[in-house]
Scaffold this active site. Sequence first.
Site, PDB file in Angstrom:
ATOM      1  N   THR A  21      78.158  15.939  21.765  1.00 32.82           N
ATOM      2  CA  THR A  21      78.726  16.863  22.484  1.00 32.82           C
ATOM      3  C   THR A  21      79.703  15.982  23.274  1.00 32.82           C
ATOM      4  OG1 THR A  21      77.223  16.313  24.377  1.00 32.82           O
ATOM      5  CG2 THR A  21      76.894  18.438  23.122  1.00 32.82           C
ATOM      6  N   LYS A  59      78.626  15.219  28.195  1.00 35.31           N
ATOM      7  CA  LYS A  59      77.575  14.431  28.659  1.00 35.31           C
ATOM      8  C   LYS A  59      78.340  13.123  29.401  1.00 35.31           C
ATOM      9  CE  LYS A  59      73.639  16.771  26.317  1.00 35.31           C
ATOM     10  NZ  LYS A  59      74.226  17.687  25.027  1.00 35.31           N
ATOM     11  N   ASP A 108      72.524  12.422  16.120  1.00 35.79           N
ATOM     12  CA  ASP A 108      73.016  13.130  17.054  1.00 35.79           C
ATOM     13  C   ASP A 108      73.019  12.503  18.395  1.00 35.79           C
ATOM     14  OD1 ASP A 108      73.435  14.975  19.370  1.00 35.79           O
ATOM     15  OD2 ASP A 108      71.969  16.445  18.521  1.00 35.79           O
ATOM     16  N   ARG A 118      83.278  20.871  28.106  1.00 39.76           N
ATOM     17  CA  ARG A 118      82.028  21.506  27.300  1.00 39.76           C
ATOM     18  C   ARG A 118      82.461  21.681  25.687  1.00 39.76           C
ATOM     19  NH1 ARG A 118      76.953  22.574  29.198  1.00 39.76           N
ATOM     20  NH2 ARG A 118      77.747  21.562  30.929  1.00 39.76           N
ATOM     21  N   TYR A 145      95.363  31.901  18.219  1.00 41.23           N
ATOM     22  CA  TYR A 145      94.384  31.560  17.022  1.00 41.23           C
ATOM     23  C   TYR A 145      94.948  30.523  16.035  1.00 41.23           C
ATOM     24  CZ  TYR A 145      90.515  34.963  16.869  1.00 41.23           C
ATOM     25  OH  TYR A 145      89.400  35.438  17.115  1.00 41.23           O
ATOM     26  N   GLU A 188      92.665  29.383  12.926  1.00 40.09           N
ATOM     27  CA  GLU A 188      91.661  28.981  11.833  1.00 40.09           C
ATOM     28  C   GLU A 188      92.341  28.189  10.923  1.00 40.09           C
ATOM     29  OE1 GLU A 188      90.039  32.902  10.609  1.00 40.09           O
ATOM     30  OE2 GLU A 188      89.215  33.216  12.406  1.00 40.09           O
TER      31      GLU A 188
HETATM   32  N1  DSN Z   1      70.454  20.680  26.980  1.00 40.91           N
HETATM   33  C1  DSN Z   1      70.747  19.419  26.585  1.00 40.91           C
HETATM   34  C2  DSN Z   1      70.224  18.450  27.642  1.00 40.91           C
HETATM   35  O1  DSN Z   1      69.875  18.762  28.676  1.00 40.91           O
HETATM   36  O2  DSN Z   1      69.922  17.417  27.043  1.00 40.91           O
HETATM   37  C3  DSN Z   1      70.815  18.959  25.168  1.00 40.91           C
HETATM   38  O3  DSN Z   1      71.553  19.870  24.664  1.00 40.91           O
END
Ligand code: DSN
Length: 415
Positions: A226, A229, A200, A235, A55, A57
């Site tokens: 994120t 990707k 974003d 993730r 933990y 925090e």
């Molecule tokens: N779900 C993602 C995508 O496939 O683009 C975006 O969060």
Amino acid sequence: MIIKNENLSKIDPKIWEIILKEKQRQNNNIELIASENYTSLAVMEAQGTLLTNKYAEGYPGKRYYGGCKFIDLIEKIAINRLKKIFNAEAANVQPHSGSQANQAVFFSVLNPGDTIMGMSLQEGGHLTHGMMLNMSGKWFNSICYGLNKKEKIDYKKVEYLAKKNKPKLIIAGASAYSQYIDFERFYHIAKNINSYFMVDMAHYAGLIAAGEYPNPVPFADFITSTTHKSLRGPRGGFILMKKKYKKIINSAVFPGIQGGPLMHVIAAKAVAFKEVLKPDFKIYQKQVVKNAKILSKILDQRGIRIVSGGTKSHIILVDLRNKKITGKIAESILESANIICNKNSIPNDPEKPYFTSGIRLGSSAITTRGFSELEIIKVGNLCADILDYPFNQENIKNVKKEVKKITNKFPIYKN
Ligand code: DSN
């Protein structure tokens, strides 16, 4: 009782077997989901460590738990690497996902009922940018902008809507938009009405890191993303911001919307960031864009309409209306030939979002796998073969055989 430190295969063979099946699936299928990628063994190794026990925090140097001296080192390394990649003034690596990164920005500067403006989901935007069923659309007064006749962002409309509605926050970013986003233009629109500007960049982060897509960092107050990707990490999510917002963003993430950070994931993020900083990553992203352009061209040559006429990123949005099948059917038939993609709405889609008239393809995962021109041409033609004769079982069988030949040549995870 002391826990038994035996391997997963011994402790829980059921789960282990399913994981092995999933490994086989990943090896045997061609992965064209634009938001997916294959992370490295090193990243997975970091994520699978005993850091999950801790933990922490708070933030480095200011925690609410003891025993954080090594955790602090890890989080500081992750932050510094991330700042270096994007030349950012400040970074927070704690968001568990892109969606939570967005929520944290909202929580930092907005109040329920405030007006926000983002790209409509139907035209390529993201759920968390104000879609009516999402918290962002329920708690805020959400205004949406979209595309012009050429299926590019309609900046004149963005400007018009911004002046008319005076949103407190303007969001740029998308999940099914293959073209460049003019972040500078958004910045000026936002500044003219004194609104905050958030980008974003989840889909484009890897490309941006490698200089293959416009960089929003000089223009946006907040940049969310994120890590899994195009950036090819574990993730998770993160936020970049101007230094003046560091305090409000940090307290919006914790204690605002999250509790303890996932330190094993933050360690994996740090490892991924190290990989992004290597020269190889630039070569990889160049190939990602090249591969997407080839794939788009092959589909176009085979009579398949590409939304907005092509791609400048890793994303290709395919319009299936002239094929007379929905995105849902196309997704499912491609899967039966071991080609994986997702159904996706196209601009002015006559079908409901669960069915759609399109599919979204992406080149990030196949490029990680090692596919280049030859394989991409083959993949494009195989997709077109399926879309030409979607209900011919012999055709599906033949395509599946061809897919197997390619995937056998490019194994992903060997052991
Ligand atoms: N779900 C993602 C995508 O496939 O683009 C975006 O969060």
